[in-house]
Design a protein around this motif. Structure first.
Motif, PDB file in Angstrom:
ATOM      1  N   ALA A   1     -33.519  65.699 -32.731  1.00 44.85           N
ATOM      2  CA  ALA A   1     -32.264  66.092 -33.372  1.00 44.85           C
ATOM      3  C   ALA A   1     -32.374  66.036 -34.896  1.00 44.85           C
ATOM      4  O   ALA A   1     -31.904  66.941 -35.586  1.00 44.85           O
ATOM      5  N   SER A   2     -33.016  64.998 -35.413  1.00 42.99           N
ATOM      6  CA  SER A   2     -33.142  64.898 -36.869  1.00 42.99           C
ATOM      7  C   SER A   2     -34.065  65.973 -37.421  1.00 42.99           C
ATOM      8  O   SER A   2     -33.842  66.500 -38.510  1.00 42.99           O
ATOM      9  N   LEU A   3     -35.090  66.344 -36.660  1.00 39.38           N
ATOM     10  CA  LEU A   3     -35.969  67.435 -37.092  1.00 39.38           C
ATOM     11  C   LEU A   3     -35.217  68.764 -37.124  1.00 39.38           C
ATOM     12  O   LEU A   3     -35.360  69.539 -38.069  1.00 39.38           O
ATOM     13  N   LYS A   4     -34.423  69.021 -36.098  1.00 38.42           N
ATOM     14  CA  LYS A   4     -33.649  70.265 -36.068  1.00 38.42           C
ATOM     15  C   LYS A   4     -32.684  70.336 -37.245  1.00 38.42           C
ATOM     16  O   LYS A   4     -32.521  71.374 -37.865  1.00 38.42           O
ATOM     17  N   LYS A   5     -32.060  69.199 -37.557  1.00 39.06           N
ATOM     18  CA  LYS A   5     -31.123  69.150 -38.683  1.00 39.06           C
ATOM     19  C   LYS A   5     -31.850  69.413 -40.001  1.00 39.06           C
ATOM     20  O   LYS A   5     -31.356  70.145 -40.859  1.00 39.06           O
ATOM     21  N   ALA A   6     -33.040  68.833 -40.151  1.00 37.73           N
ATOM     22  CA  ALA A   6     -33.812  69.023 -41.375  1.00 37.73           C
ATOM     23  C   ALA A   6     -34.258  70.480 -41.522  1.00 37.73           C
ATOM     24  O   ALA A   6     -34.270  71.030 -42.612  1.00 37.73           O
ATOM     25  N   ILE A   7     -34.618  71.104 -40.413  1.00 33.09           N
ATOM     26  CA  ILE A   7     -35.037  72.510 -40.443  1.00 33.09           C
ATOM     27  C   ILE A   7     -33.867  73.402 -40.846  1.00 33.09           C
ATOM     28  O   ILE A   7     -34.020  74.312 -41.666  1.00 33.09           O
ATOM     29  N   LYS A   8     -32.681  73.140 -40.287  1.00 28.93           N
ATOM     30  CA  LYS A   8     -31.499  73.920 -40.661  1.00 28.93           C
ATOM     31  C   LYS A   8     -31.198  73.782 -42.150  1.00 28.93           C
ATOM     32  O   LYS A   8     -30.875  74.750 -42.827  1.00 28.93           O
TER      33      LYS A   8
ATOM     34  N   MET B   1     -38.056  66.538 -45.551  1.00 26.99           N
ATOM     35  CA  MET B   1     -38.587  67.167 -44.365  1.00 26.99           C
ATOM     36  C   MET B   1     -39.898  66.516 -43.958  1.00 26.99           C
ATOM     37  O   MET B   1     -40.108  66.246 -42.791  1.00 26.99           O
ATOM     38  N   GLN B   2     -40.768  66.287 -44.918  1.00 22.06           N
ATOM     39  CA  GLN B   2     -42.071  65.692 -44.615  1.00 22.06           C
ATOM     40  C   GLN B   2     -41.918  64.286 -44.039  1.00 22.06           C
ATOM     41  O   GLN B   2     -42.634  63.921 -43.114  1.00 22.06           O
ATOM     42  N   LYS B   3     -40.985  63.505 -44.579  1.00 22.90           N
ATOM     43  CA  LYS B   3     -40.774  62.142 -44.081  1.00 22.90           C
ATOM     44  C   LYS B   3     -40.303  62.166 -42.641  1.00 22.90           C
ATOM     45  O   LYS B   3     -40.776  61.411 -41.806  1.00 22.90           O
ATOM     46  N   LYS B   4     -39.345  63.053 -42.338  1.00 26.73           N
ATOM     47  CA  LYS B   4     -38.825  63.148 -40.976  1.00 26.73           C
ATOM     48  C   LYS B   4     -39.903  63.633 -40.019  1.00 26.73           C
ATOM     49  O   LYS B   4     -39.984  63.180 -38.885  1.00 26.73           O
ATOM     50  N   LEU B   5     -40.743  64.550 -40.476  1.00 27.52           N
ATOM     51  CA  LEU B   5     -41.809  65.070 -39.640  1.00 27.52           C
ATOM     52  C   LEU B   5     -42.827  63.983 -39.293  1.00 27.52           C
ATOM     53  O   LEU B   5     -43.220  63.841 -38.141  1.00 27.52           O
ATOM     54  N   LYS B   6     -43.226  63.201 -40.281  1.00 28.33           N
ATOM     55  CA  LYS B   6     -44.180  62.116 -40.041  1.00 28.33           C
ATOM     56  C   LYS B   6     -43.610  61.082 -39.083  1.00 28.33           C
ATOM     57  O   LYS B   6     -44.284  60.641 -38.156  1.00 28.33           O
ATOM     58  N   LYS B   7     -42.342  60.708 -39.309  1.00 31.04           N
ATOM     59  CA  LYS B   7     -41.702  59.708 -38.454  1.00 31.04           C
ATOM     60  C   LYS B   7     -41.570  60.231 -37.026  1.00 31.04           C
ATOM     61  O   LYS B   7     -41.843  59.521 -36.066  1.00 31.04           O
TER      62      LYS B   7
END
Length: 44
Positions: A27-34, A1-7
């Motif tokens: 879209a990738s952030l939403k997927k990571a949150i789910k 999650m942290q990696k996707k958030l930073k990117k």
């Protein structure tokens, strides 16, 4: 999650960000949150 958030933050706050890259990062952030919500649900 942290990696996707930073990117995603890097992409979203860059001046030259294209709409396609913004949509992809959202879209990738939403997927990571789910995924994170599912993991928390199973830990209870």
């Amino acid at each position: 999650m942290q990696k996707k958030l930073k990117k995603s933050k890097k992409i979203l706050y860059s001046i030259t960000a294209k709409q396609k890259s913004i949509d992809k990062s959202n879209a990738s952030l939403k997927k990571a949150i789910k995924k994170l919500k599912k993991v928390k649900k199973y830990k209870k």
